[in-house]
Design a protein around this motif. Sequence first.
Motif, PDB file in Angstrom:
ATOM      1  N   TYR A   3       0.860  -1.185   0.000  1.00  0.00           N
ATOM      2  CA  TYR A   3       0.000   0.000   0.000  1.00  0.00           C
ATOM      3  C   TYR A   3       0.896   1.235   0.000  1.00  0.00           C
ATOM      4  O   TYR A   3       1.807   1.361   0.834  1.00  0.00           O
ATOM      5  CB  TYR A   3      -0.895   0.012   1.238  1.00  0.00           C
ATOM      6  N   ASP A   4       0.635   2.149  -0.921  1.00  0.00           N
ATOM      7  CA  ASP A   4       1.337   3.422  -0.969  1.00  0.00           C
ATOM      8  C   ASP A   4       0.506   4.491  -0.264  1.00  0.00           C
ATOM      9  O   ASP A   4      -0.661   4.712  -0.611  1.00  0.00           O
ATOM     10  CB  ASP A   4       1.595   3.846  -2.418  1.00  0.00           C
ATOM     11  N   LYS A   5       1.108   5.145   0.699  1.00  0.00           N
ATOM     12  CA  LYS A   5       0.420   6.141   1.521  1.00  0.00           C
ATOM     13  C   LYS A   5      -0.284   7.192   0.667  1.00  0.00           C
ATOM     14  O   LYS A   5       0.330   7.829  -0.193  1.00  0.00           O
ATOM     15  CB  LYS A   5       1.445   6.811   2.439  1.00  0.00           C
ATOM     16  N   PRO A  10      -7.065   2.678  -1.744  1.00  0.00           N
ATOM     17  CA  PRO A  10      -7.111   1.904  -0.503  1.00  0.00           C
ATOM     18  C   PRO A  10      -6.774   0.438  -0.780  1.00  0.00           C
ATOM     19  O   PRO A  10      -7.025  -0.063  -1.882  1.00  0.00           O
ATOM     20  CB  PRO A  10      -8.560   2.054  -0.036  1.00  0.00           C
ATOM     21  N   VAL A  11      -6.228  -0.227   0.216  1.00  0.00           N
ATOM     22  CA  VAL A  11      -5.838  -1.631   0.063  1.00  0.00           C
ATOM     23  C   VAL A  11      -6.330  -2.426   1.260  1.00  0.00           C
ATOM     24  O   VAL A  11      -6.125  -2.027   2.415  1.00  0.00           O
ATOM     25  CB  VAL A  11      -4.303  -1.777  -0.075  1.00  0.00           C
ATOM     26  N   GLY A  28     -12.671   9.135   5.938  1.00  0.00           N
ATOM     27  CA  GLY A  28     -13.143   8.533   4.694  1.00  0.00           C
ATOM     28  C   GLY A  28     -12.323   7.347   4.250  1.00  0.00           C
ATOM     29  O   GLY A  28     -12.856   6.402   3.649  1.00  0.00           O
ATOM     30  N   LEU A  29     -11.015   7.356   4.518  1.00  0.00           N
ATOM     31  CA  LEU A  29     -10.194   6.205   4.158  1.00  0.00           C
ATOM     32  C   LEU A  29     -10.628   4.979   4.952  1.00  0.00           C
ATOM     33  O   LEU A  29     -10.735   3.877   4.407  1.00  0.00           O
ATOM     34  CB  LEU A  29      -8.715   6.499   4.406  1.00  0.00           C
ATOM     35  N   PHE A  30     -10.910   5.169   6.222  1.00  0.00           N
ATOM     36  CA  PHE A  30     -11.244   4.034   7.081  1.00  0.00           C
ATOM     37  C   PHE A  30     -12.619   3.466   6.746  1.00  0.00           C
ATOM     38  O   PHE A  30     -12.813   2.246   6.764  1.00  0.00           O
ATOM     39  CB  PHE A  30     -11.130   4.447   8.554  1.00  0.00           C
ATOM     40  N   THR A  31     -13.579   4.320   6.428  1.00  0.00           N
ATOM     41  CA  THR A  31     -14.871   3.791   6.009  1.00  0.00           C
ATOM     42  C   THR A  31     -14.760   3.128   4.635  1.00  0.00           C
ATOM     43  O   THR A  31     -15.441   2.135   4.368  1.00  0.00           O
ATOM     44  CB  THR A  31     -15.942   4.890   5.998  1.00  0.00           C
ATOM     45  N   ALA A  32     -13.880   3.648   3.764  1.00  0.00           N
ATOM     46  CA  ALA A  32     -13.649   2.993   2.474  1.00  0.00           C
ATOM     47  C   ALA A  32     -13.038   1.605   2.668  1.00  0.00           C
ATOM     48  O   ALA A  32     -13.394   0.655   1.961  1.00  0.00           O
ATOM     49  CB  ALA A  32     -12.740   3.846   1.589  1.00  0.00           C
TER      50      ALA A  32
END
Length: 258
Positions: free
Chosen positions: A104-106, A127-128, A149-153
């Motif tokens: 995963y790339d930040k 996201p990964v 949003g990243l965490f819900t994705a």
Amino acid sequence: MRIALGQISSTADPRANLDLVAAEVAAARDAGARLLVLPEAAMCRFGVPLAPAAEPVDGPWASTLERLADEAGLTVVAGAFTPGEGGRVRNTLLVRGGGVRAHYDKVHLYDAFGHAESDTVEPGREPVVVDVDGVGVGLATCYDVRFPGLFTALADRGASVVAVAASWGAGPGKAEQWELLARARALDSTCFVLACGQADPGVPSDAPTGVGRSLVVSPLGEVLAGLGPAPGRLVVDVDPGEVGHVRGVLPVLANRRF
């Protein structure tokens, strides 16, 4: 699932850091862990030029990580740097072992608190989520933890556990923010959050070299275990089946309108 967090203090020498990684892998294996989370920048600490340390995702450092993980029979998440475009690098989480080979790339770069990570780092885009023993494990890096949003994705993509690898910057209130954000993201996504940071090196630095305070958080935001600033290890049993129950009684993902 038994998980381990290895709160190390990386040096500027990637080969020497592999010795630190090997020690954490051995300890996690001996503890019966199936997943080991190591910090961001496990390959090479911040505060030095990163381009000389960067290697491809199938380079020697990643290959050694994979060998260590496979020999131990577990999956390891570790922060590294890989070549990017235009002389920049990518801030990459490598996931190796246990039949998993991913990275995963930040996505969110640390252009905050007077730092400009984007000057030297190329952002990721996607996201990964990886599968570890049938459990969806999402990946996030440091500054990512400020973005719900990243965490819900990640939850939408099947994560019930999110590994957050960090090298958190020191400063007034920053350690408190780290815990607050990890707990908030667990509640946002109704996931377990495994937040592993670089230990505090004990030397003042303008670079984000770590404050320690790794922690494991339940889907209801409860801190299940945590460390102080010094190097250390956590071993915690989590039940991914609990996520389904929590999402039944606290259906924030299903109730979203935006």
